[in-house]
Scaffold this motif. Structure first.
Motif, short mmCIF file in Angstrom:
data_model
loop_
_atom_site.label_atom_id
_atom_site.label_comp_id
_atom_site.label_asym_id
_atom_site.label_seq_id
_atom_site.Cartn_x
_atom_site.Cartn_y
_atom_site.Cartn_z
N ARG A 3 -5.59 -2.32 -16.37
CA ARG A 3 -4.90 -2.86 -17.54
C ARG A 3 -5.33 -2.08 -18.77
NH1 ARG A 3 -6.41 -9.03 -17.22
NH2 ARG A 3 -4.97 -9.20 -18.99
N THR A 4 -4.37 -1.64 -19.56
CA THR A 4 -4.66 -0.84 -20.75
C THR A 4 -4.78 -1.68 -22.01
OG1 THR A 4 -2.29 -0.47 -21.09
CG2 THR A 4 -3.48 1.16 -19.76
N LEU A 5 -4.62 -2.99 -21.87
CA LEU A 5 -4.65 -3.88 -23.03
C LEU A 5 -6.04 -3.92 -23.68
CD1 LEU A 5 -3.24 -6.12 -24.76
CD2 LEU A 5 -4.03 -7.76 -23.03
N PHE A 6 -7.08 -3.86 -22.85
CA PHE A 6 -8.43 -4.10 -23.34
C PHE A 6 -9.23 -2.81 -23.50
CE2 PHE A 6 -7.28 -7.95 -20.86
CZ PHE A 6 -7.25 -8.85 -21.92
N HIS A 7 -10.18 -2.82 -24.44
CA HIS A 7 -11.06 -1.69 -24.69
C HIS A 7 -12.49 -2.06 -24.29
CE1 HIS A 7 -7.91 -0.53 -27.95
NE2 HIS A 7 -7.53 -0.17 -26.74
N ASP A 8 -13.43 -1.16 -24.54
CA ASP A 8 -14.82 -1.37 -24.12
C ASP A 8 -15.42 -2.63 -24.72
OD1 ASP A 8 -14.67 0.91 -22.60
OD2 ASP A 8 -15.81 2.17 -24.02
N ASP A 9 -15.11 -2.91 -26.00
CA ASP A 9 -15.71 -4.09 -26.62
C ASP A 9 -15.18 -5.37 -25.99
OD1 ASP A 9 -13.24 -3.51 -27.66
OD2 ASP A 9 -13.75 -3.93 -29.75
N ASP A 67 -8.68 -11.32 -36.11
CA ASP A 67 -7.64 -10.29 -36.20
C ASP A 67 -7.35 -9.62 -34.85
OD1 ASP A 67 -7.33 -10.68 -38.95
OD2 ASP A 67 -8.96 -9.29 -39.41
N ASP A 68 -8.04 -10.05 -33.80
CA ASP A 68 -7.83 -9.44 -32.48
C ASP A 68 -7.76 -10.53 -31.42
OD1 ASP A 68 -7.69 -7.96 -30.19
OD2 ASP A 68 -9.36 -6.62 -30.68
N TYR A 69 -6.55 -10.98 -31.15
CA TYR A 69 -6.34 -12.07 -30.20
C TYR A 69 -6.79 -11.71 -28.79
CZ TYR A 69 -4.04 -15.82 -27.65
OH TYR A 69 -3.79 -16.89 -26.82
N ARG A 70 -7.03 -10.44 -28.52
CA ARG A 70 -7.45 -10.04 -27.18
C ARG A 70 -8.77 -10.68 -26.78
NH1 ARG A 70 -6.50 -3.69 -27.97
NH2 ARG A 70 -7.32 -4.32 -30.01
N PHE A 71 -9.64 -10.95 -27.74
CA PHE A 71 -10.89 -11.65 -27.41
C PHE A 71 -10.59 -13.07 -26.94
CE2 PHE A 71 -12.51 -8.30 -30.24
CZ PHE A 71 -13.56 -7.83 -29.47
N SER A 72 -9.62 -13.70 -27.58
CA SER A 72 -9.21 -15.04 -27.14
C SER A 72 -8.61 -14.99 -25.74
CB SER A 72 -8.20 -15.63 -28.13
OG SER A 72 -8.79 -15.84 -29.39
N PHE A 301 3.89 -8.02 -18.23
CA PHE A 301 4.69 -8.59 -19.32
C PHE A 301 3.84 -9.44 -20.24
CE2 PHE A 301 7.47 -11.96 -21.07
CZ PHE A 301 8.26 -11.14 -21.88
N VAL A 302 2.95 -10.24 -19.66
CA VAL A 302 2.07 -11.07 -20.48
C VAL A 302 1.18 -10.20 -21.36
CG1 VAL A 302 0.17 -12.74 -20.43
CG2 VAL A 302 2.14 -13.05 -18.92
N ASP A 303 0.64 -9.12 -20.79
CA ASP A 303 -0.19 -8.20 -21.58
C ASP A 303 0.62 -7.59 -22.73
OD1 ASP A 303 -2.34 -8.69 -19.95
OD2 ASP A 303 -2.39 -6.71 -19.02
N ARG A 304 1.87 -7.26 -22.46
CA ARG A 304 2.72 -6.71 -23.52
C ARG A 304 2.91 -7.73 -24.63
NH1 ARG A 304 8.84 -4.91 -22.34
NH2 ARG A 304 9.33 -6.91 -23.30
N CYS A 305 3.06 -9.00 -24.26
CA CYS A 305 3.22 -10.05 -25.27
C CYS A 305 1.94 -10.26 -26.07
CB CYS A 305 3.65 -11.36 -24.60
SG CYS A 305 5.34 -11.37 -24.00
N VAL A 306 0.79 -10.18 -25.39
CA VAL A 306 -0.49 -10.29 -26.10
C VAL A 306 -0.62 -9.16 -27.11
CG1 VAL A 306 -3.00 -10.17 -25.86
CG2 VAL A 306 -1.66 -11.57 -24.28
N ALA A 307 -0.29 -7.94 -26.68
CA ALA A 307 -0.36 -6.79 -27.60
C ALA A 307 0.58 -6.99 -28.79
CB ALA A 307 0.00 -5.51 -26.86
N ALA A 308 1.76 -7.53 -28.53
CA ALA A 308 2.70 -7.81 -29.63
C ALA A 308 2.13 -8.85 -30.58
CB ALA A 308 4.04 -8.27 -29.06
N VAL A 310 -1.05 -9.46 -31.16
CA VAL A 310 -2.12 -8.81 -31.94
C VAL A 310 -1.51 -8.03 -33.10
CG1 VAL A 310 -3.92 -7.04 -31.89
CG2 VAL A 310 -3.72 -8.67 -30.00
N GLY A 311 -0.35 -7.43 -32.86
CA GLY A 311 0.33 -6.66 -33.91
C GLY A 311 1.22 -7.48 -34.81
N GLY A 312 1.21 -8.80 -34.63
CA GLY A 312 2.04 -9.68 -35.46
C GLY A 312 3.52 -9.58 -35.16
N GLU A 313 3.86 -9.17 -33.92
CA GLU A 313 5.26 -8.93 -33.58
C GLU A 313 5.78 -9.82 -32.45
OE1 GLU A 313 5.23 -4.80 -32.61
OE2 GLU A 313 5.04 -4.13 -34.70
N LEU A 314 4.98 -10.76 -31.97
CA LEU A 314 5.43 -11.62 -30.87
C LEU A 314 6.49 -12.60 -31.38
CD1 LEU A 314 5.10 -12.58 -27.91
CD2 LEU A 314 3.40 -14.23 -28.79
#
Length: 382
Positions: A3-9, A67-72, A301-308, A310-314
Motif C-alpha cells: 500500500r502506497t498510502l502510508f509512509h515510514d512515520d 492534519d494527517d488523517y492517515r494516523f487515525s 478504493f478506500v485508500d484512495r478515499c483516505v488520501a482524498a 487528507v487532501g481535503g477533497e473527499l
C-alpha cells in the motif's frame, strides 16, 4: 500488494498501536466481552499513549496529528484487526466526536473538555439515533426549549455506542420544530446532569466489548455554555462531519475483513478432509482467490478515499460509496470464511464466528447501505 498510502512515520506509529492493542486490549478481551464494556483503565492507557487526541491540536492536549488523517486510519485498522467492537468504541470518541469538540466549540469549551477528553478521563459518545429516527436525522423528536439562559431537553436516543459509560455526549435536538432539518441544535450533555438517565446495556447480536445503551432526557436543563456550533444549524454541522465518520467506517470494515480472511487462509492450509488440506480443493482455492481479490480491490478504493480526505477533497458521495461497498464486501467475506470453517465457524470460541456477528451491523450504522445508495443515486441525477 504494498500500500502506497502510508509512509515510514505511519509504519512506526502502527507498530506502537499494535503494541498497545497487544498489551492493553487483547489480554482483557474476554472479560470486556463478559461485562459488555471496556475498563476505564484501557481508556486512560490509550490517552496516556496519545491515541485519543489524534485529531486534537497539541495546545489542547492532543497529539498534533490533526492534519494527517492517515494516523487515525492506522489506529482504526489496528483496533479492527482485533475486534471491530474496539474500533467502534474508541473511534466514536477519537474520530467521530473529536471534530465536534475541536471545530464547533468556543475557546472556553475547548479548555473545559479537550484535555480530559484526550487523556481518557472523559469518555465521549454521540447521540443522534432515536427509536423513531435512524438514518433519517431530519426526523429527530428529541426537543430542546429555551428557558431563560438555559435549554430544557426532553427525549431519548438509542443504540448509542459508549452510551452506558460516557461522561460527555454530543446530543442532537430539535430547537425549531417548524424548520424541520433547519431547526436542530447540538448540545454537550455531561454525566450527572439532573434529568439525564441511561437505560440498560443493550443486548446486541455481536460487538459485546462495546457498551451500547439507551439515553433518556427528562426535563433536563442544559446551560447555554453547553451549546456547540450555531443554534438551528446542527443538521448542517452533522452533515459536514458525516463523510469522515463514513470513511472511518470503511477503513474499519475492510481491515476487519482482511484480518479474518488471512486467518481463514491459514486455517484452510491446516484443516484436512479426505486426506488433503481443504484449501487445496479447487472450489475452495477459487473462492479464496475471489475473496482476496475483492478485499484488495476494495482496499485500494478506500485508500484512495483516505488520501482524498487528507487532501481535503473527499466528497460525501465517495464517502458513501466507500462505506456501503466496504460493508458489503466485509459481510460477504466473513460469511464465506464461516462457511470455510464448517461447523467450527458457528462456534463462538472461534474468532470467525464472532467476527461474522460483529460485522452485520456495519451495513446499518453510519447511515444504512440503502441510504448510501440513495445519496449516490441522487448524485447521478436520478
Amino acid at each position: 500488494m504494498r500500500r502506497t498510502l502510508f509512509h515510514d512515520d505511519h509504519d512506526d506509529f502502527r507498530v506502537a498501536v499494535r503494541k498497545f492493542v497487544d498489551r492493553e486490549l487483547r489480554p482483557q478481551q474476554e472479560r470486556f466481552i463478559q461485562q459488555r464494556s471496556i475498563d476505564r483503565s484501557a481508556w486512560l492507557a490509550a490517552g496516556k499513549q496519545g491515541l485519543l487526541g489524534l485529531l486534537v491540536p497539541e495546545k489542547h492536549g492532543g497529539s498534533g496529528a490533526e492534519d494527517d488523517y492517515r494516523f487515525s486510519a492506522v489506529w482504526s485498522e489496528e483496533l479492527a484487526r482485533l475486534s471491530v467492537a474496539f474500533a467502534s468504541s474508541f473511534t466514536i470518541h477519537s474520530e467521530v466526536v473529536a471534530p465536534y469538540l475541536v471545530e464547533l466549540t468556543t475557546p472556553e469549551q475547548r479548555e473545559r473538555w479537550l484535555p480530559r477528553f484526550c487523556a481518557g478521563e472523559l469518555v465521549a459518545a454521540i447521540g443522534m439515533t432515536e427509536p423513531s429516527a435512524g438514518s433519517d436525522l431530519a426526523g429527530l423528536r428529541t426537543t430542546a426549549v429555551r428557558n431563560g439562559s438555559d435549554w430544557v431537553l426532553d427525549g431519548s436516543k438509542t443504540f448509542i455506542t459508549n452510551g452506558f459509560g460516557a461522561d460527555l455526549v454530543v446530543v442532537a435536538a430539535r430547537t425549531s420544530p417548524e424548520k424541520r432539518a433547519r431547526g436542530i441544535t447540538l448540545f454537550v450533555v455531561e454525566a450527572g446532569m439532573p434529568g439525564f438517565e441511561r437505560g440498560r446495556k443493550l443486548d446486541k447480536v455481536g460487538q459485546h466489548e462495546a457498551d451500547t445503551a439507551e439515553l433518556f432526557f427528562d426535563g433536563m436543563r442544559v446551560p447555554a455554555e453547553n451549546v456547540i456550533g450555531e443554534v438551528d444549524r446542527g443538521f448542517v454541522h452533522m452533515m459536514e462531519r458525516l463523510p469522515q465518520e463514513r470513511i472511518g467506517a470503511a477503513v474499519t470494515n475492510i481491515a476487519h475483513a482482511a484480518q479474518i480472511l488471512s486467518e481463514t487462509i491459514e486455517y484452510a492450509k491446516e484443516r484436512r478432509a479426505f486426506g488433503q488440506a481443504i484449501g487445496s480443493f479447487q472450489y475452495n482455492k477459487f473462492r479464496l482467490a475471489e475473496l482476496v481479490t475483492s478485499v484488495e480491490v476494495t482496499q485500494a478504493f478506500v485508500d484512495r478515499c483516505v488520501a482524498a480526505h487528507v487532501g481535503g477533497e473527499l466528497t460525501a458521495v465517495d464517502a458513501a460509496k466507500a462505506k456501503w461497498w466496504s460493508a458489503q464486501v466485509q459481510n460477504e467475506v466473513l460469511d464465506a470464511c464461516v462457511q470455510l470453517h464448517g461447523g467450527y465457524g458457528y462456534m463462538n470460541e472461534y474468532r470467525v464466528a464472532r467476527a461474522w456477528q460483529d460485522a452485520r451491523v456495519t451495513k446499518i450504522w453510519a447511515g444504512s447501505n440503502e441510504i448510501m445508495k440513495e445519496l449516490i443515486g441522487r448524485d447521478l441525477g436520478l
